[in-house]
Scaffold this active site. Structure first.
Site, PDB file in Angstrom:
ATOM      1  N   ASP A 281      51.355  22.212  24.769  1.00  0.00           N
ATOM      2  CA  ASP A 281      52.217  22.931  23.850  1.00  0.00           C
ATOM      3  C   ASP A 281      51.376  24.023  23.194  1.00  0.00           C
ATOM      4  OD1 ASP A 281      54.416  23.692  22.296  1.00  0.00           O
ATOM      5  OD2 ASP A 281      55.038  21.620  21.985  1.00  0.00           O
ATOM      6  N   TRP A 282      51.998  24.820  22.356  1.00  0.00           N
ATOM      7  CA  TRP A 282      51.400  26.037  21.815  1.00  0.00           C
ATOM      8  C   TRP A 282      50.053  25.757  21.128  1.00  0.00           C
ATOM      9  CZ3 TRP A 282      53.526  30.924  22.414  1.00  0.00           C
ATOM     10  CH2 TRP A 282      52.921  31.960  21.688  1.00  0.00           C
TER      11      TRP A 282
END
Length: 734
Positions: A281-282
């Site tokens: 994820d980011w």
């Protein structure tokens, strides 16, 4: 039960059909993609010609912005990119990538969560439809529009199971049940592929169990519960053909999901045979240091890569550290090659090397088509949950009457569209205010609107006008709930009532004595106990999408009927949370006894249970029968029930089959959904509904990973919700 029988690994049942394999071997699973020797040879050729820097470039996903450096693409420094939505821009980026030394195209991604230009209801609402075919078609429309814009990949679906509506990301998921969640996951993956883009299952794994419902927080889940409750939707999505899986932000039992070898390597790539790639994820590789799992960027990159992560989203940990880690011998070159192979394999499978890129000039004609809008309206109607309808106030019969429409949300396009709107535009959205007013002239009634307050209802300044409009009306529709920005990532809440001054507005309108219909917008179950006691009719509309207002007008006026069911239990109070139907029994069940598992200030029961929902007719269940009452592992339970439409209108009923294993080596849930089916029944007619569920679906996982079905007595319960059922039973013998 003294004995147990090993059956295999996880399974899920939806509509009476297994949605997940019962065997551990990946070769036994029918998937839309397989290993193509010709493709693998082409990958071998590319790998042999790639520098280490070019390989690392394939393992980086960047984020597009107006000042994006196209040189990253032309130099082969980036393998995928997210957030570019304009078709002319995506074409420009792809052209730059194809001009690189090896001409490797870029995977272009976006958060296509519930539509691209035409927005469908938010995912929790789609789950409320209990219609996988409808959800598959909704995802296909999203895929068609995204593909026309030059995209190949959506960072969806979110299939995190959650039992805590305080968590804001409830809006993106399928609710609290593993079987419903598995059905929705598979449907969305298939739909996206049908539309021309690939899915990314997220967030793997256990993210929906975040402690205190607080986003990004830690989770503690036993291995058996992971396999029985939290993993089935991911497995169903993998088997439906998802080509990527996104690792979650949370730490699972102390090990961050971004660098968790048990989930990424042992289960996903090992047991399930997943041959796509895993993306972070980011910037979550960098966050391994915040977790206390890595002491430096180099260690963070190494731990993530060795645990099975293949691609880093947004951050620079891989770019800045992988080459040195390989040179120092801490990461084997073969691990880098495996990760790159997975990325290239997916690019070949999605046709990036062999098919022409979409023509950006043709994109606009494929957006927001009449067919897509009609599909979005049908999906919204199927997602609405009618919670209460005293004296059949709904559908309205407004001819010759004055209708008051109260609430700022009723005229707010953004709040109909919902969070994660991709390329949706407010000008496209049909609001409830617009749609209901448009129907008034032809229907012979009048509609008078008053906001009362803005959608968040921070002030009572407009209350007097709203009350005056309500007093002058014959019937009042009040639209309240969560504004779109309160239901998404980073929107955890400790209070789940109507936000700000909305409750006061509702009470003021109800005090006029006029019949009130409450339409609730939002992205999660809320605590609406006062409304349930004092308001005659309540329709849960969620965030219904581009055509949500048109769908609501049709349902309120009886041109269509709501058929949605709750995919999550609705609590009476926040203090009950987590509250879910498939809980374990306790040694002291709640009774009138003081020393039992209850509260002294609130009921233990939900306000509305999982699977609950009304429509404009009524149904009765009778004659639940099993074809056989003694079965063995490998057999199929065949259960049939008569469902009669006892009301005056044709209607659709969601028939739900639950089971219970009352005595086992581990305590088993008091109810577990195993199959469901939506049927249309004419007034006065009876439909015989039959389910066929493998005996294997009635087992559970031990913490060591073994899946068992223990011999003994099992209960079968069939009805219209988790609590409104009739029952029978059968016995399993070895």
């Amino acid at each position: 039960m003294a004995a147990w029988r090993r059956i295999g690994t996880a399974c899920c049942v939806a509509l009476g059909v297994l949605a997940g394999s019962l065997t551990a071997g990946a070769a036994d699973v029918a998937r839309p993609f397989g290993l193509d020797p010709a493709v693998e040879q082409r990958i071998d050729d590319l790998l042999a010609r790639m520098t280490l820097a070019e390989k690392i470039g394939q393992l980086r996903q960047g984020g597009w912005s107006p000042d994006f450096d196209l040189g990253q693409a032309s130099r082969g420094e980036i393998g995928s990119l997210t957030n570019a939505e304009d078709p002319h821009e995506t074409a420009r980026i792809q052209q730059a990538a194809r001009s690189s030394r090896l001409g490797i195209p870029i995977l272009l991604a976006d958060n296509v969560i519930h539509g691209f230009r035409t927005l469908f209801p938010v995912p929790i609402a789609l789950a409320a439809s209990f219609e996988p075919d409808l959800v598959e078609e909704a995802s296909a429309w999203a895929g068609r529009e995204a593909h026309a814009a030059g995209l190949h990949w959506t960072l969806a679906p979110m299939v995190d199971l959650t039992r805590d509506p305080r968590w804001g990301r409830v809006v993106e998921g399928p609710g609290e049940d593993p079987v419903l969640g598995a059905a929705m996951a598979a449907a969305q993956v298939r739909g996206f592929l049908k539309g021309g883009i690939m899915a990314s299952l997220k967030h793997y794994a256990g993210y929906g169990a975040a402690e205190a419902g607080r986003d990004y927080n830690t989770t503690e889940i036993s291995p058996g519960t992971m396999r029985d409750i939290y993993l089935p939707a991911f497995r169903a999505g993998v088997e439906a053909g998802s080509q990527s899986v996104m690792a979650a932000f949370n730490a699972l039992n102390g090990t961050p999901a971004t660098a968790n070898p048990w989930t990424l390597q042992t289960i996903l790539k090992g047991e399930w045979g997943f041959d796509g790639f895993v993306i972070s994820d980011w910037d979550s590789v960098w966050e391994l240091m915040n977790h206390g799992h890595a002491g430096s960027p180099a260690e963070a990159a190494r731990r993530a890569m060795l645990a099975g992560l293949d691609v880093e989203m947004a951050g620079d940990m891989f770019k800045e550290n992988l080459a040195d880690e390989v040179a120092a011998g801490r990461i084997p070159p073969a691990r880098i090659d495996d990760a790159v192979r997975r990325v290239l394999r997916v690019k070949f499978r999605m046709g990036l090397f062999d098919r022409p890129d979409p023509d950006p000039a043709a994109a606009e004609a494929q957006m927001l088509t009449p067919a897509a809008r009609e599909a979005a309206k049908a999906a919204a109607i199927a997602s609405f949950v009618l919670l209460k309808n005293d004296r059949d106030l709904l559908p309205l019969a407004p001819r010759g009457k004055r209708v008051a429409l109260i609430g700022g949300i009723a005229a707010s396009p953004a709040d109909h569209m919902g969070s994660w709107g991709a390329n949706g535009r407010q000008d496209d959205a049909v609001t409830l205010a617009t749609a209901l007013t448009a129907k008034a002239a032809a229907g012979g009634f009048t509609v008078t609107t008053a906001a009362g307050c803005d959608p968040a209802c921070r002030s009572e300044e407009g209350f007097a006008e709203a009350v005056a409009v309500a007093r002058a009306a014959d019937v009042v529709v009040v639209a309240l709930g969560e504004p779109w920005w309160m239901t998404a990532e980073g929107t955890s809440r400790t209070q789940l009532g109507l936000p700000n001054r909305q409750q006061a507005l509702l009470e003021a309108v109800a005090a006029t004595g006029k019949p009130v219909v409450l339409v609730v917008f939002g992205g999660r179950p809320m605590t609406i106990g006062w409304a349930a006691e004092h308001v005659p009719a309540i329709l849960y509309a969620w965030s219904p999408g581009t055509m949500g207002g048109a769908a609501l007008a049709e349902v309120l006026l009886g041109e269509a009927a709501p058929t949605g069911r709750l995919p999550m239990t609705m609590p009476r109070a926040v203090g009950q949370i987590p509250l879910y139907y498939n809980h374990l029994p306790t040694g002291r069940p709640p009774t009138g006894d003081h020393y039992s598992s209850k509260y002294i200030d609130e009921e233990v029961t939900p306000l509305f249970p999982f699977g609950y929902g009304l429509t404009y007719t009524r149904f009765a269940y009778a004659n639940l029968r099993l074809a056989e009452h003694v079965l063995k592992p490998g057999d199929t339970v065949e259960a049939s029930v008569s469902v009669t439409n006892t009301g005056p209108r044709a209607g659709r009923e969601t028939v739900q089959l639950y089971m219970r294993d009352p005595v086992a080596s581990k305590s088993r849930p008091v109810r577990e959904l195993k199959a469901f089916r939506k049927v249309s029944i004419a007034p006065g007619a009876t439909e015989r509904v039959t389910f066929r569920v493998p005996v294997e679906a009635f087992g559970f996982h031990l913490d060591d990973g073994r899946y068992v079905v223990e011999p003994g007595r099992f209960e079968i319960h069939v009805g219209g919700s988790a609590t409104d059922t009739i029952g029978t039973g059968f016995e399993v013998r070895n």
